[in-house]
Design an enzyme around this catalytic site. Sequence first.
Site, PDB file in Angstrom:
ATOM      1  N   ASP A  29     -39.921  72.912  63.980  1.00  0.00           N
ATOM      2  CA  ASP A  29     -40.150  73.962  63.027  1.00  0.00           C
ATOM      3  C   ASP A  29     -42.182  74.537  63.005  1.00  0.00           C
ATOM      4  O   ASP A  29     -42.335  73.367  63.353  1.00  0.00           O
ATOM      5  CB  ASP A  29     -40.086  73.093  60.969  1.00  0.00           C
ATOM      6  CG  ASP A  29     -38.735  72.918  60.723  1.00  0.00           C
ATOM      7  OD1 ASP A  29     -38.338  73.639  60.829  1.00  0.00           O
ATOM      8  OD2 ASP A  29     -38.519  71.801  60.045  1.00  0.00           O
ATOM      9  N   GLY A  55     -34.588  71.056  61.309  1.00  0.00           N
ATOM     10  CA  GLY A  55     -32.609  71.441  61.494  1.00  0.00           C
ATOM     11  C   GLY A  55     -32.385  71.010  60.523  1.00  0.00           C
ATOM     12  O   GLY A  55     -32.281  69.415  60.516  1.00  0.00           O
ATOM     13  N   ASN A  59     -32.082  67.077  60.941  1.00  0.00           N
ATOM     14  CA  ASN A  59     -32.919  65.806  59.497  1.00  0.00           C
ATOM     15  C   ASN A  59     -31.134  64.576  59.219  1.00  0.00           C
ATOM     16  O   ASN A  59     -31.639  64.348  59.030  1.00  0.00           O
ATOM     17  CB  ASN A  59     -33.059  66.695  58.447  1.00  0.00           C
ATOM     18  CG  ASN A  59     -34.094  68.191  58.848  1.00  0.00           C
ATOM     19  OD1 ASN A  59     -34.788  67.802  59.886  1.00  0.00           O
ATOM     20  ND2 ASN A  59     -34.258  68.730  58.090  1.00  0.00           N
ATOM     21  N   GLU A 155     -26.159  76.589  59.253  1.00  0.00           N
ATOM     22  CA  GLU A 155     -27.060  76.699  60.323  1.00  0.00           C
ATOM     23  C   GLU A 155     -26.335  77.333  62.110  1.00  0.00           C
ATOM     24  O   GLU A 155     -27.208  77.483  62.876  1.00  0.00           O
ATOM     25  CB  GLU A 155     -28.005  76.475  60.377  1.00  0.00           C
ATOM     26  CG  GLU A 155     -28.953  75.898  59.370  1.00  0.00           C
ATOM     27  CD  GLU A 155     -29.996  75.411  59.377  1.00  0.00           C
ATOM     28  OE1 GLU A 155     -31.677  75.923  58.734  1.00  0.00           O
ATOM     29  OE2 GLU A 155     -30.493  74.573  60.078  1.00  0.00           O
ATOM     30  N   ASN A 200     -27.581  72.473  46.071  1.00  0.00           N
ATOM     31  CA  ASN A 200     -28.319  72.521  45.101  1.00  0.00           C
ATOM     32  C   ASN A 200     -28.135  73.238  43.829  1.00  0.00           C
ATOM     33  O   ASN A 200     -27.240  73.435  44.106  1.00  0.00           O
ATOM     34  CB  ASN A 200     -29.849  72.722  46.078  1.00  0.00           C
ATOM     35  CG  ASN A 200     -29.898  74.012  45.890  1.00  0.00           C
ATOM     36  OD1 ASN A 200     -29.286  75.063  45.614  1.00  0.00           O
ATOM     37  ND2 ASN A 200     -30.930  74.151  47.169  1.00  0.00           N
ATOM     38  N   GLY A 275     -32.732  67.582  50.548  1.00  0.00           N
ATOM     39  CA  GLY A 275     -32.311  67.733  50.335  1.00  0.00           C
ATOM     40  C   GLY A 275     -30.932  66.585  51.673  1.00  0.00           C
ATOM     41  O   GLY A 275     -29.849  66.901  51.318  1.00  0.00           O
ATOM     42  N   ASP A 276     -31.204  67.543  52.884  1.00  0.00           N
ATOM     43  CA  ASP A 276     -30.456  66.745  53.656  1.00  0.00           C
ATOM     44  C   ASP A 276     -31.098  65.085  54.206  1.00  0.00           C
ATOM     45  O   ASP A 276     -30.429  64.459  55.028  1.00  0.00           O
ATOM     46  CB  ASP A 276     -31.723  67.372  55.126  1.00  0.00           C
ATOM     47  CG  ASP A 276     -31.980  68.944  55.522  1.00  0.00           C
ATOM     48  OD1 ASP A 276     -31.085  69.284  55.013  1.00  0.00           O
ATOM     49  OD2 ASP A 276     -32.041  69.503  55.855  1.00  0.00           O
ATOM     50  N   ALA A 306     -38.547  60.521  51.271  1.00  0.00           N
ATOM     51  CA  ALA A 306     -38.620  61.534  51.709  1.00  0.00           C
ATOM     52  C   ALA A 306     -39.697  62.591  51.264  1.00  0.00           C
ATOM     53  O   ALA A 306     -40.068  63.370  51.975  1.00  0.00           O
ATOM     54  CB  ALA A 306     -37.242  62.469  52.051  1.00  0.00           C
ATOM     55  N   SER A 315     -40.584  62.662  57.202  1.00  0.00           N
ATOM     56  CA  SER A 315     -40.977  61.567  55.908  1.00  0.00           C
ATOM     57  C   SER A 315     -40.234  60.622  55.557  1.00  0.00           C
ATOM     58  O   SER A 315     -40.117  60.091  54.863  1.00  0.00           O
ATOM     59  CB  SER A 315     -40.980  63.342  55.253  1.00  0.00           C
ATOM     60  OG  SER A 315     -39.388  63.254  55.088  1.00  0.00           O
TER      61      SER A 315
HETATM   62  N1  ADP Z   1     -39.895  65.683  43.431  1.00  0.00           N
HETATM   63  C1  ADP Z   1     -38.937  64.424  43.692  1.00  0.00           C
HETATM   64  N2  ADP Z   1     -39.014  63.376  42.827  1.00  0.00           N
HETATM   65  C2  ADP Z   1     -37.749  62.379  43.465  1.00  0.00           C
HETATM   66  N3  ADP Z   1     -37.223  62.781  43.955  1.00  0.00           N
HETATM   67  C3  ADP Z   1     -37.205  64.101  44.184  1.00  0.00           C
HETATM   68  C4  ADP Z   1     -38.118  64.930  44.298  1.00  0.00           C
HETATM   69  N4  ADP Z   1     -37.531  66.813  44.741  1.00  0.00           N
HETATM   70  C5  ADP Z   1     -36.376  65.615  45.223  1.00  0.00           C
HETATM   71  N5  ADP Z   1     -35.746  64.535  45.181  1.00  0.00           N
HETATM   72  C6  ADP Z   1     -34.153  63.774  45.609  1.00  0.00           C
HETATM   73  O1  ADP Z   1     -33.820  64.806  46.573  1.00  0.00           O
HETATM   74  C7  ADP Z   1     -32.801  65.493  46.445  1.00  0.00           C
HETATM   75  C8  ADP Z   1     -32.745  66.806  46.759  1.00  0.00           C
HETATM   76  O2  ADP Z   1     -33.729  67.732  46.562  1.00  0.00           O
HETATM   77  P1  ADP Z   1     -32.521  68.671  46.155  1.00  0.00           P
HETATM   78  O3  ADP Z   1     -34.145  70.011  45.692  1.00  0.00           O
HETATM   79  O4  ADP Z   1     -32.331  69.038  45.358  1.00  0.00           O
HETATM   80  O5  ADP Z   1     -32.604  69.746  47.860  1.00  0.00           O
HETATM   81  P2  ADP Z   1     -33.250  71.053  48.556  1.00  0.00           P
HETATM   82  O6  ADP Z   1     -34.039  70.182  49.449  1.00  0.00           O
HETATM   83  O7  ADP Z   1     -31.540  71.386  49.642  1.00  0.00           O
HETATM   84  O8  ADP Z   1     -33.717  72.428  47.517  1.00  0.00           O
HETATM   85  C9  ADP Z   1     -32.646  65.480  44.452  1.00  0.00           C
HETATM   86  O9  ADP Z   1     -31.421  65.190  43.931  1.00  0.00           O
HETATM   87  C10 ADP Z   1     -34.070  63.803  44.377  1.00  0.00           C
HETATM   88  O10 ADP Z   1     -32.446  63.026  44.368  1.00  0.00           O
HETATM   89 MG    MG Z   2     -34.671  72.002  45.526  1.00  0.00          MG
END
Ligand code: ADP
Ligand code: MG
Length: 327
Positions: A29, A55, A59, A155, A200, A275-276, A306, A315
């Site tokens: 990245d 990726g 991840n 991907e 998501n 998410g990963d 993360a 992270s």
């Molecule tokens: N700001 C945050 N604080 C705490 N946990 C978070 C935060 N953002 C994401 N997470 C955690 O990471 C998970 C995945 O994030 P999400 O944004 O839904 O996935 P993606 O990255 O695929 O969009 C969430 O279900 C939550 O448990």
């Molecule tokens: Mg998200």
Amino acid sequence: MALNETLHKLDTIAHSHGTVAVLGSMNADYTVTTPRLPGPGETVTGGPLTILPGGKSGNQAAAAALLGARVQMLGAVGSDSNAHFLLDKLQSAGVDTSAVLKTNGPSGTTVITVDAHGENTIVYSPGSNATVSPDYVAAHKRVIEQASALGLCLESPIEAVTAAARIAHAAGTRVLLNDSPFSATLPPELIKNSDILLVNEHETAQLLGIDEPEDDDWHALDWGRLQEKFHHFGFDEAIVTLGAHGSIVLDRTSEEPIVSIRPVSVDAVDTTGCGDAYMGTILAGLASHLTLVESARLASYVSAYAATGHGAQASYGTTSQIQALFV
Ligand SMILES: Nc1ncnc2c1ncn2[C@@H]1O[C@H](COP(=O)(O)OP(=O)(O)O)[C@@H](O)[C@H]1O
Ligand SMILES: [Mg+2]
């Protein structure tokens, strides 16, 4: 202070050495922060370039390995210096990369610009990721058959992803499919051979054809109705992540078919790769014979950790780092 019951379960993963296979992408990245995003034909001056390992599949593999799962990475890197970089980072996380294919040409790359408001543009250049074929998958059949859980995302070429699901399903390896980058149409054979869908909230809305709640109150949705929609799409088990709002585990076969998982509160600096990290934890949990709900409760901590650091893999935490943050 003692660890809570959930964080304690991270030790189960560390001690059970369950086996996970992840088939898919590895990307370098390239990110530059700029005051504003350039328009067509325009040049803007940005800050220093950062090059970090990413990726989705890489991840997910790294997250699971850092928790102590045995993880086999399946995919391809190129013949450039990024190939060594990506493999080194995965190996440092504890991922077994011995089955990764080395092809001629560039490795997978993303070129990312981020403006002062956090808005971004991303160009994905698949590079070697595009060379992952059903033949390569067939050649590594045993890796998939011997794993307890297989992680897939979109991907990589869909024929290869589908071939991997088919082998896993026949062998009783649980298949966790991440419909991301989002595709509304999946091959029926991929759906049939996958056990659990992970998406998501935005992917969920597109997939099921529902409006996003205006006030962002995803918990207020009729999840029973959405569960039926996932069922008609082909999944009795699904996990929907809701960013800072947590996640929902849907399991039509369970006595408790809808379980809301609380987010873990952190000072978030960068949610790239959350998410990963979540998905990697589910894979590690399943391979350690935890239930989907137990795995999701752990994933809530691992993905929140993360969010406290920059980058994706960069992270992620080990079991002890994660336990130390939340004690
Ligand atoms: N700001 C945050 N604080 C705490 N946990 C978070 C935060 N953002 C994401 N997470 C955690 O990471 C998970 C995945 O994030 P999400 O944004 O839904 O996935 P993606 O990255 O695929 O969009 C969430 O279900 C939550 O448990
Ligand atoms: Mg998200």
